[in-house]
Scaffold this active site. Structure first.
Site, PDB file in Angstrom:
ATOM      1  N   GLU A   1      -0.867  -8.763   1.273  1.00  0.00           N
ATOM      2  CA  GLU A   1      -1.271  -7.878   2.346  1.00  0.00           C
ATOM      3  C   GLU A   1      -2.030  -7.054   1.866  1.00  0.00           C
ATOM      4  OE1 GLU A   1       2.747  -6.829   3.683  1.00  0.00           O
ATOM      5  OE2 GLU A   1       2.597  -4.986   2.130  1.00  0.00           O
ATOM      6  N   CYS A   2      -3.194  -6.364   2.670  1.00  0.00           N
ATOM      7  CA  CYS A   2      -4.089  -5.202   2.640  1.00  0.00           C
ATOM      8  C   CYS A   2      -4.698  -5.529   0.999  1.00  0.00           C
ATOM      9  CB  CYS A   2      -3.456  -4.009   2.542  1.00  0.00           C
ATOM     10  SG  CYS A   2      -4.558  -2.747   2.927  1.00  0.00           S
ATOM     11  N   GLY A   3      -4.408  -4.794   0.008  1.00  0.00           N
ATOM     12  CA  GLY A   3      -5.010  -5.010  -1.223  1.00  0.00           C
ATOM     13  C   GLY A   3      -4.771  -6.156  -2.076  1.00  0.00           C
TER      14      GLY A   3
ATOM     15  N   MET B   1      -7.039  -8.506  -0.285  1.00  0.00           N
ATOM     16  CA  MET B   1      -8.464  -8.371  -0.645  1.00  0.00           C
ATOM     17  C   MET B   1      -8.579  -9.070  -1.897  1.00  0.00           C
ATOM     18  SD  MET B   1      -8.896  -4.368   0.154  1.00  0.00           S
ATOM     19  CE  MET B   1     -10.304  -4.134  -0.949  1.00  0.00           C
TER      20      MET B   1
END
Length: 512
Positions: free
Chosen positions: A377-379, A382
């Site tokens: 999730e999120c970071g 990425m």
């Protein structure tokens, strides 16, 4: 059941008033008195609980009335809580709820749900008698009469002594003390909120100095009396709770990060034992003897540090063993793992170091391609991309699990609370879109987004619905993975955690 839980909400008229500084200062002052504390944060924020935990050794948990209803929230607050004092740090302004125009999920909503008294922290810099007007306005909206005291921040002693009796006479509320502005006691901010504790030089010394200062400028005994005046709470045990106080969020003084780690290890052990007894979880579970527990590796370092305590606790309650690793520092993954989790954080600030660790990225690609269950999730989402382009426009190679690029946008992207619902579309391990309902989870779960980066391949497996009704697509999913920018709160639907642990257990069984 009913529990006597002395408790207190630290709130403010707006963000930037000094809630976090006053909260950790009060925590430090009470710990120095030998009080056993429990820390909590209103809302979805990750960073403030890190200050509670890393500076003072208190495992702090989030309480969020968007994620869980009132009964569940009371249960989470009471679960394993045997503290002499629970301090709950508010979020934004006292009455600021979902959408900015509602009281729902606000600090005040939480205070009412917990029947918790409120101490209002008011920034007094550059203001005089108007302080009384501001405080009176907040008292006027306090329908439950929960505001029991005020602490004035950023004010010199000389003016505090003049304004205190005026406020008390005009507003009819106790002014408990003040916190003077000091250049050597300051918590810096950046685009996602406060800087992390480990990034602030001398943070522990600063916190100790702040605790010593507030003990001299605030009536600590009066604060404690307000907290002890809270009545008994009627509450149920939450999903995943362990009996006899296992998984307690409380900490005693003196405390330290080492003590916190030991407490977490003890809680994990207790959760394992509880799993072998009568399970409080919402569905029957397979036996979870230690040898049969799936081993899930969780990315934890400077780049990946945003995790809800209750998410990890729920995974453990469903039988998982959690082991940490660092995508920055470790050359290889932990041995004999059955699942991977990449949480949020700041990969953009460590992109060069992450890209240089090619050995662990290659192993991650191979393991996921081989069917190892994974969440990101999120970071963490990425990091799984092929590349990351930072604020300066420089591109760095990432893990390459997802065939796309993430890039800085210069503004918040899809910010706010969301409810995710499966659409029956899935993305394969390479990030290509597919169809079908092959994700291990196909229900609804709540979460939020808070990021300045975007992706060339966000996925479309789930529909996200914001509190204002707007909808958009997100998530790359498959039978063994769920990857997206969304931060999920597993207790909002425990089936998500249960389904992932079951996939990890299947993977473990497949290795035999």
């Amino acid at each position: 059941m009913k529990k006597k839980l002395p408790r207190l909400v630290i709130a403010a008229p707006k963000s930037g008033s000094g809630k976090t500084l006053v909260t950790i200062s009060l925590m430090g002052a009470f710990l120095s008195r030998g009080k056993k504390l429990a820390g909590f944060k209103c809302g979805p924020d990750y960073i403030d609980p890190m200050f509670h935990k890393k500076i003072l050794g208190i495992i702090s948990r989030n309480l969020d009335l968007f994620f869980t209803d009132e009964e569940q929230t009371r249960a989470i607050f009471a679960d394993g809580n045997d503290a002499e004092l629970s301090i709950i740090e508010g979020v934004m302004g006292l009455y600021d709820g979902t959408g900015g125009v509602s009281e729902e999920a606000s600090t005040y909503h939480l205070a009412k749900t917990l029947s918790a008294p409120i101490v209002l922290v008011v920034d007094a810099k550059g203001i005089g008698l108007s302080l009384a007007a501001e405080i009176q306005g907040f008292l006027g909206m306090d329908s439950a009469h929960l505001i029991k005291g005020v602490i004035l921040n950023n004010i010199p002693k000389s003016f505090f002594e003049l304004i205190k009796p005026v406020i008390e006479e005009r507003c009819g509320v106790a002014v408990l003390g003040y916190f003077p502005f000091q250049k050597d006691i300051e918590i810096e901010s950046r685009h996602l909120g406060l800087k992390l504790p480990d990034e602030i030089t001398g943070i522990k010394e600063m916190a100790a100095k702040a605790a010593e200062k507030i003990a001299k400028t605030v009536d600590i005994d009066a604060v404690l009396k307000i907290a002890e005046g809270a009545g008994e709470m009627e509450c149920l045990l939450p999903p995943g709770s362990a009996p006899d106080g296992a998984g307690s969020s409380a900490a005693s003084a003196p405390s330290s990060p080492d003590a916190s780690a030991a407490s977490a290890a003890s809680a994990a052990s207790a959760a394992s034992a509880a799993c072998q007894q009568e399970s409080p979880l919402p569905a029957s579970l397979p036996p979870c003897a230690p040898a049969d527990r799936p081993r899930i590796a969780v990315a934890k370092d400077q780049a990946f540090c945003f995790y809800y305590e209750d998410n990890l606790k729920l995974l453990e309650a469903f039988g998982a063993e959690i082991v940490d690793f660092s995508p920055i520092h470790d050359q290889k993954l932990p041995s004999d793992i059955d699942g991977l989790i990449f949480g949020g954080g700041y990969p953009e600030f460590y992109a060069e170091k992450l890209s240089q660790n090619s050995a662990i990225m290659e192993e991650i690609r191979q393991k996921i391609a081989g069917g190892l269950p994974s969440l990101a999730e999120c970071g963490g989402f990425m990091y799984l991309h092929k590349s990351l382009k930072n604020q300066s426009g420089k591109s760095f190679q990432m893990a390459g699990v997802i065939d796309g690029e993430t890039f800085y946008t210069g503004k918040l992207v899809r910010f706010g609370y969301i409810t995710l619902e499966s659409q029956g579309a899935a993305g394969g391990a390479g990030g290509t879109s597919g169809s079908g309902t092959n994700c291990f989870f196909t229900g609804k779960i709540k979460g939020h987004e808070f990021h300045y980066f975007d992706s060339s391949l966000n996925g479309c497996s789930f529909k996200a619905v914001k509190t204002n009704g707007k909808e958009y697509e997100l998530a790359l999913t498959g039978k063994n993975h769920f990857w997206s920018f969304a931060h999920l709160y597993y207790p909002s639907n425990p089936d998500f955690a249960k389904g992932f642990v079951e996939k990890c257990r299947e993977f473990k069984d497949g290795k035999k």
